[in-house]
Scaffold this active site. Sequence first.
Site, PDB file in Angstrom:
ATOM      1  N   SER A 543       0.737  -1.095  -0.075  1.00  0.00           N
ATOM      2  CA  SER A 543      -0.023  -0.173   0.284  1.00  0.00           C
ATOM      3  C   SER A 543       0.773   1.107   0.030  1.00  0.00           C
ATOM      4  O   SER A 543       1.602   1.401  -0.853  1.00  0.00           O
ATOM      5  CB  SER A 543      -0.985   0.043   1.209  1.00  0.00           C
ATOM      6  OG  SER A 543      -1.976   0.965   1.071  1.00  0.00           O
ATOM      7  N   HIS A 659      -8.078  -5.021  -0.938  1.00  0.00           N
ATOM      8  CA  HIS A 659      -6.829  -4.287  -0.699  1.00  0.00           C
ATOM      9  C   HIS A 659      -5.857  -5.269   0.499  1.00  0.00           C
ATOM     10  O   HIS A 659      -5.694  -5.000   1.572  1.00  0.00           O
ATOM     11  CB  HIS A 659      -6.911  -3.182   0.065  1.00  0.00           C
ATOM     12  CG  HIS A 659      -5.788  -2.218   0.146  1.00  0.00           C
ATOM     13  ND1 HIS A 659      -4.808  -1.805  -0.954  1.00  0.00           N
ATOM     14  CD2 HIS A 659      -5.267  -1.567   1.108  1.00  0.00           C
ATOM     15  CE1 HIS A 659      -4.017  -1.095  -0.706  1.00  0.00           C
ATOM     16  NE2 HIS A 659      -4.106  -0.943   0.661  1.00  0.00           N
TER      17      HIS A 659
END
Length: 685
Positions: A543, A659
Amino acid sequence: MTAARAADPAPDPYLWLESVDSPRAMAWVNARNAYSTGVLEADKRYAQNYQDALAIAGDKDRIPMPDFVHGAVYNFWQDPEHLRGIWRKTTLASYRTATPEWKTVLDIDALGKTDGKSWVWHGANCLQPDERRCLVALSDGGEDATTVREFDLDTGAFVAGGFSLPHGKQNVAWEDADHLLVAREWTPGDLTASGYPYIVKRVTRGQPLESAVEVYRGLKTDTEIVPTVQRDAQGHTLATIQRGIDFFHFETVVVTPQGAKRLAIPAKSGVAELVAGRVIVKLDEAWTAGGRTFPAGALAALDIGAVKADPANLKPVLVWAPGPRESLEQVSATRDTLLLSTLDNVRGRVSVLTPAGRGGWTTKSIAVPDNLAVNLGATDLVSNRAFIQMSGFLTPTTLALTDTTTGALDTVKTLPPKFDASRDVVEQREATSTDGTKIPYFIVHRKDIAYDGATPTLLYAYGGFQISLTPNYSGSLGKLWLEHGGAYVLANIRGGGEFGPAWHEAGLGVKRQIVYDDFASVARDLIARKVTSPRRLGIEGGSNGGLLMGVQFTQHPELWNAVVIQVPLLDMIRIGKIAAGASWAGEYGDVNADPAAMAFWQKTSPYAQLKPGVAYPVPFIFTTTKDDRVGPQHARKFAARLEEFGDHVLYYENTEGGHGAGADLKQAAHTTALTMTYLQEKLID
């Protein structure tokens, strides 16, 4: 022709990869997946890595993390027989035994088959104080968008005709048994530029969504709007709505019968808890009010009656303030107390704060082992019981139960060791960054390490969003890396929250290069100490940490032989046009509105800085198609540009998972096995 026009960047030849589900883009993805899995799964170590990763992730002797719900202990559990998981319950007495008697409340695998959906559990929000009715959030494939349905814990079934919110990115809070405060896309286009809701309405039981009444409206330029309802054991209730101006600055309003009224707290602060009629405010900037100044990183308390009567004029009382090397990590409330977890030089501490007379507080510490990460688990609103988790790199997680009125810790469960740690040791060291700042890092290595530069070493960091990284026990890291003789390093670089708000703010926006310098300085310190060498040094991050990896890949390709880039941000010029990227302008700056931010990222954005003819290490890039937060577009374009230059790339995109590493245990184990096989090939061979 103007000078600005001459400086315009060349057209992006890979914009077509930003169309997430297009046949052309997915054909590109499938071809790269086939190649990369073919290469890595052909390694003789892959099969064992996968078996070990799946066994550790699905071990039935791992600790089932508890929640206090509706007079029982609840847990969400996944194992090889329940890949998507089951929500289950037991009594506290049974939970404390070695073999609790669990009763399944909701089976996500079975529900997905019935509904024809790839459901992924996104949690349950239960109405206090009795917590019988819960709002269950389900994601199709793991994306952030969810479907929300009302569930009755007494009947063990979804409520016929109950609350039901269709698929979308949404924030929901129980106002009372018959009303919800909901932020969602009410009509097409009711979303911010970041893709999040900005309108809150009151939804009434038995009425269609079309009849919902607007309570508050933000702006389309905001990040998102989040309604929250706090309740304490004494029956006080406070409904607030937090308007995100950017990722770190907020306007907080109190929902009253007369409408929404602004709460006069600083923009970098928010309501953290409600206990014994005191509203607890967490401060990420200094605040002067009521004739006093409260430092950044502190907690302050407000009387709930005063808040409701006049939220514009407040008289806060100090609850807790950090020392020079301290930072606040978590805040939770029990029936009568406030429980804090803090860091002291990145070492976990726990305190209990109890309201005292005339707005004061008494404080006592709970004795926890040193050199471990300490996290608050579930707290009980109807008692003063709370769970506390403790773990270290080589110390398996322990779950303890405490009564905050006494502070005594009672060990309930301890994770059995998942790897042989007898030959390893943990140290905390410091590197000196480019501006002279000391950057702490943890290193796990063999006790008999030879300082000859030959130790395979994996360096990990995050460096953003005021998120602190602390020691944690990872069975897969231990089994698949430490047992193979590798060393592991966790760097506490700036951008994180290890030393409070200032540590984070040092790397915001155009100041961000110092974050990247911190990381490279830790690497150079490891090399200078001859722990490792560029040939044996690998790095990993996801991320925002994936952005960190991309910058290190382009700025210092000579320092690494392996780079794992996970669910990353990489194209910082188009970040605002991809998934939820516009919401992070507070962290990275707004390239569309601020020329300084544009100039910084033009020279720093990893996608923009890739160049032909550079001896880059072979990266392993991982992302997911269903990631609607960061999006797979960054990773795709970065890999395509490298291929254009003739560089070798290992790229894998899971078609589910959101995610993260995967939508279920097998997918997550596959990702882990691919990653560790790559690292073993590059750094150990």
